[in-house]
Design a protein around this motif. Structure first.
Motif, PDB file in Angstrom:
ATOM      1  N   GLU A  76       0.839  -1.198   0.000  1.00 17.71           N
ATOM      2  CA  GLU A  76       0.000   0.000   0.000  1.00 17.71           C
ATOM      3  C   GLU A  76       0.878   1.254   0.000  1.00 17.71           C
ATOM      4  O   GLU A  76       1.952   1.271   0.578  1.00 17.71           O
ATOM      5  N   GLY A  77       0.402   2.312  -0.611  1.00 19.23           N
ATOM      6  CA  GLY A  77       1.102   3.591  -0.568  1.00 19.23           C
ATOM      7  C   GLY A  77       2.296   3.655  -1.502  1.00 19.23           C
ATOM      8  O   GLY A  77       2.509   2.809  -2.356  1.00 19.23           O
ATOM      9  N   GLU A  78       3.092   4.696  -1.297  1.00 17.78           N
ATOM     10  CA  GLU A  78       4.247   4.965  -2.150  1.00 17.78           C
ATOM     11  C   GLU A  78       5.442   4.108  -1.746  1.00 17.78           C
ATOM     12  O   GLU A  78       5.700   3.911  -0.567  1.00 17.78           O
ATOM     13  N   ALA A  79       6.192   3.628  -2.728  1.00 14.06           N
ATOM     14  CA  ALA A  79       7.403   2.848  -2.459  1.00 14.06           C
ATOM     15  C   ALA A  79       8.513   3.734  -1.918  1.00 14.06           C
ATOM     16  O   ALA A  79       9.346   3.296  -1.138  1.00 14.06           O
ATOM     17  N   THR A  80       8.532   5.009  -2.359  1.00 15.10           N
ATOM     18  CA  THR A  80       9.542   5.971  -1.922  1.00 15.10           C
ATOM     19  C   THR A  80       8.846   7.191  -1.347  1.00 15.10           C
ATOM     20  O   THR A  80       7.935   7.740  -1.968  1.00 15.10           O
ATOM     21  N   THR A  81       9.287   7.613  -0.174  1.00 13.05           N
ATOM     22  CA  THR A  81       8.810   8.853   0.430  1.00 13.05           C
ATOM     23  C   THR A  81       9.956   9.857   0.378  1.00 13.05           C
ATOM     24  O   THR A  81      11.001   9.655   1.009  1.00 13.05           O
ATOM     25  N   TRP A  82       9.763  10.923  -0.411  1.00  9.74           N
ATOM     26  CA  TRP A  82      10.788  11.949  -0.564  1.00  9.74           C
ATOM     27  C   TRP A  82      10.655  12.982   0.538  1.00  9.74           C
ATOM     28  O   TRP A  82       9.547  13.411   0.862  1.00  9.74           O
ATOM     29  N   LEU A  83      11.797  13.393   1.071  1.00 12.16           N
ATOM     30  CA  LEU A  83      11.847  14.362   2.164  1.00 12.16           C
ATOM     31  C   LEU A  83      12.650  15.586   1.719  1.00 12.16           C
ATOM     32  O   LEU A  83      12.809  15.811   0.519  1.00 12.16           O
ATOM     33  N   GLU A  84      13.169  16.346   2.659  1.00  8.65           N
ATOM     34  CA  GLU A  84      13.861  17.599   2.353  1.00  8.65           C
ATOM     35  C   GLU A  84      15.258  17.347   1.768  1.00  8.65           C
ATOM     36  O   GLU A  84      15.828  16.268   1.932  1.00  8.65           O
ATOM     37  N   PRO A  85      15.824  18.367   1.108  1.00  5.86           N
ATOM     38  CA  PRO A  85      17.177  18.233   0.557  1.00  5.86           C
ATOM     39  C   PRO A  85      18.228  18.019   1.652  1.00  5.86           C
ATOM     40  O   PRO A  85      18.077  18.477   2.783  1.00  5.86           O
ATOM     41  N   VAL A  86      19.286  17.315   1.276  1.00  8.20           N
ATOM     42  CA  VAL A  86      20.469  17.192   2.123  1.00  8.20           C
ATOM     43  C   VAL A  86      21.200  18.525   2.008  1.00  8.20           C
ATOM     44  O   VAL A  86      21.526  18.961   0.899  1.00  8.20           O
ATOM     45  N   THR A  87      21.438  19.187   3.134  1.00  7.50           N
ATOM     46  CA  THR A  87      22.098  20.491   3.105  1.00  7.50           C
ATOM     47  C   THR A  87      23.574  20.334   2.745  1.00  7.50           C
ATOM     48  O   THR A  87      24.147  19.246   2.884  1.00  7.50           O
ATOM     49  N   ASP A  88      24.196  21.421   2.324  1.00  6.40           N
ATOM     50  CA  ASP A  88      25.634  21.392   2.050  1.00  6.40           C
ATOM     51  C   ASP A  88      26.403  21.008   3.310  1.00  6.40           C
ATOM     52  O   ASP A  88      27.399  20.272   3.239  1.00  6.40           O
ATOM     53  N   GLN A  89      25.952  21.461   4.471  1.00  5.38           N
ATOM     54  CA  GLN A  89      26.606  21.131   5.738  1.00  5.38           C
ATOM     55  C   GLN A  89      26.500  19.618   6.009  1.00  5.38           C
ATOM     56  O   GLN A  89      27.483  18.984   6.417  1.00  5.38           O
ATOM     57  N   GLN A  90      25.337  19.032   5.807  1.00  2.00           N
ATOM     58  CA  GLN A  90      25.167  17.594   6.003  1.00  2.00           C
ATOM     59  C   GLN A  90      26.017  16.791   5.010  1.00  2.00           C
ATOM     60  O   GLN A  90      26.618  15.773   5.372  1.00  2.00           O
ATOM     61  N   TYR A  91      26.090  17.273   3.781  1.00  2.00           N
ATOM     62  CA  TYR A  91      26.869  16.603   2.738  1.00  2.00           C
ATOM     63  C   TYR A  91      28.361  16.650   3.084  1.00  2.00           C
ATOM     64  O   TYR A  91      29.066  15.641   2.979  1.00  2.00           O
ATOM     65  N   THR A  92      28.832  17.799   3.534  1.00  2.32           N
ATOM     66  CA  THR A  92      30.235  17.940   3.947  1.00  2.32           C
ATOM     67  C   THR A  92      30.530  17.043   5.145  1.00  2.32           C
ATOM     68  O   THR A  92      31.576  16.383   5.202  1.00  2.32           O
ATOM     69  N   ALA A  93      29.608  16.984   6.111  1.00  2.00           N
ATOM     70  CA  ALA A  93      29.788  16.120   7.276  1.00  2.00           C
ATOM     71  C   ALA A  93      29.856  14.649   6.853  1.00  2.00           C
ATOM     72  O   ALA A  93      30.628  13.867   7.435  1.00  2.00           O
ATOM     73  N   ALA A  94      29.092  14.253   5.842  1.00  2.00           N
ATOM     74  CA  ALA A  94      29.126  12.876   5.344  1.00  2.00           C
ATOM     75  C   ALA A  94      30.499  12.561   4.766  1.00  2.00           C
ATOM     76  O   ALA A  94      31.036  11.464   4.976  1.00  2.00           O
ATOM     77  N   HIS A  95      31.075  13.511   4.024  1.00  2.00           N
ATOM     78  CA  HIS A  95      32.426  13.326   3.489  1.00  2.00           C
ATOM     79  C   HIS A  95      33.441  13.120   4.611  1.00  2.00           C
ATOM     80  O   HIS A  95      34.291  12.240   4.550  1.00  2.00           O
ATOM     81  N   THR A  96      33.315  13.941   5.651  1.00  4.30           N
ATOM     82  CA  THR A  96      34.231  13.838   6.800  1.00  4.30           C
ATOM     83  C   THR A  96      34.062  12.490   7.484  1.00  4.30           C
ATOM     84  O   THR A  96      35.041  11.813   7.798  1.00  4.30           O
ATOM     85  N   ALA A  97      32.826  12.067   7.704  1.00  3.93           N
ATOM     86  CA  ALA A  97      32.551  10.798   8.380  1.00  3.93           C
ATOM     87  C   ALA A  97      33.091   9.616   7.582  1.00  3.93           C
ATOM     88  O   ALA A  97      33.573   8.643   8.157  1.00  3.93           O
ATOM     89  N   ALA A  98      33.013   9.702   6.259  1.00  4.86           N
ATOM     90  CA  ALA A  98      33.464   8.617   5.399  1.00  4.86           C
ATOM     91  C   ALA A  98      34.954   8.707   5.071  1.00  4.86           C
ATOM     92  O   ALA A  98      35.503   7.832   4.427  1.00  4.86           O
ATOM     93  N   GLN A  99      35.571   9.777   5.502  1.00  7.19           N
ATOM     94  CA  GLN A  99      36.992  10.028   5.250  1.00  7.19           C
ATOM     95  C   GLN A  99      37.308  10.023   3.764  1.00  7.19           C
ATOM     96  O   GLN A  99      38.273   9.395   3.313  1.00  7.19           O
ATOM     97  N   VAL A 100      36.454  10.739   3.013  1.00  7.38           N
ATOM     98  CA  VAL A 100      36.667  10.845   1.556  1.00  7.38           C
ATOM     99  C   VAL A 100      37.628  11.990   1.298  1.00  7.38           C
ATOM    100  O   VAL A 100      37.521  13.053   1.824  1.00  7.38           O
TER     101      VAL A 100
END
Length: 137
Positions: free
Chosen positions: A113-137
């Motif tokens: 039932e319902g949607e297979a994907t639920t879209w939410l808000e954009p990933v901010t530049d700050q969150q994206y940068t933090a992901a890079h740091t966490a992944a050590q890219v």
């Protein structure tokens, strides 16, 4: 057995993605199966919005280097030949790194039932940068 024709490449909707992201639909179910598969290409810095899937999602990287991150700050680097499973309901994002394109198959089960994907808000530049740091890219 049914052979599926190659579908045209489409630009993904800006309301669900940051940056340039292109997709080729591969399979959209056949009535009995609700399997959905798309080949998605992210340019450097491009990414999905936060989202979740009712039945989970398998990402299989075919080329490049990408990131997959969750709300709790866990981030993995995804390279060609590797895959990541995001369980049902887990809010996450995926995309290329700041310096690399990434291409993956996005595979999910759209049954239920319902949607297979639920879209939410954009990933901010700050969150994206933090992901890079966490992944050590």
């Amino acid at each position: 057995m049914n052979k599926n024709a190659t579908a045209p490449t489409v630009k993904t909707p800006a309301k669900n993605f940051t940056g340039d992201v292109w997709m080729n639909p591969v399979f959209g179910g056949d009535g009995a199966s609700r399997l959905t598969v798309g080949l998605v290409r992210f340019t450097p810095g491009a990414r999905t919005n936060w989202h979740r899937h009712a039945n989970g999602q398998l990402l299989v990287c075919t080329d490049g280097v990408g990131l997959v991150g969750t709300r709790d700050g866990h981030t993995v680097v995804l390279r060609a030949g590797e895959s990541v499973w995001t369980p049902a309901g887990e809010e996450h994002f995926h995309g290329g790194t700041a310096d690399n394109m990434m291409c993956h198959f996005a595979i999910l089960d759209a049954a239920g039932e319902g949607e297979a994907t639920t879209w939410l808000e954009p990933v901010t530049d700050q969150q994206y940068t933090a992901a890079h740091t966490a992944a050590q890219v």
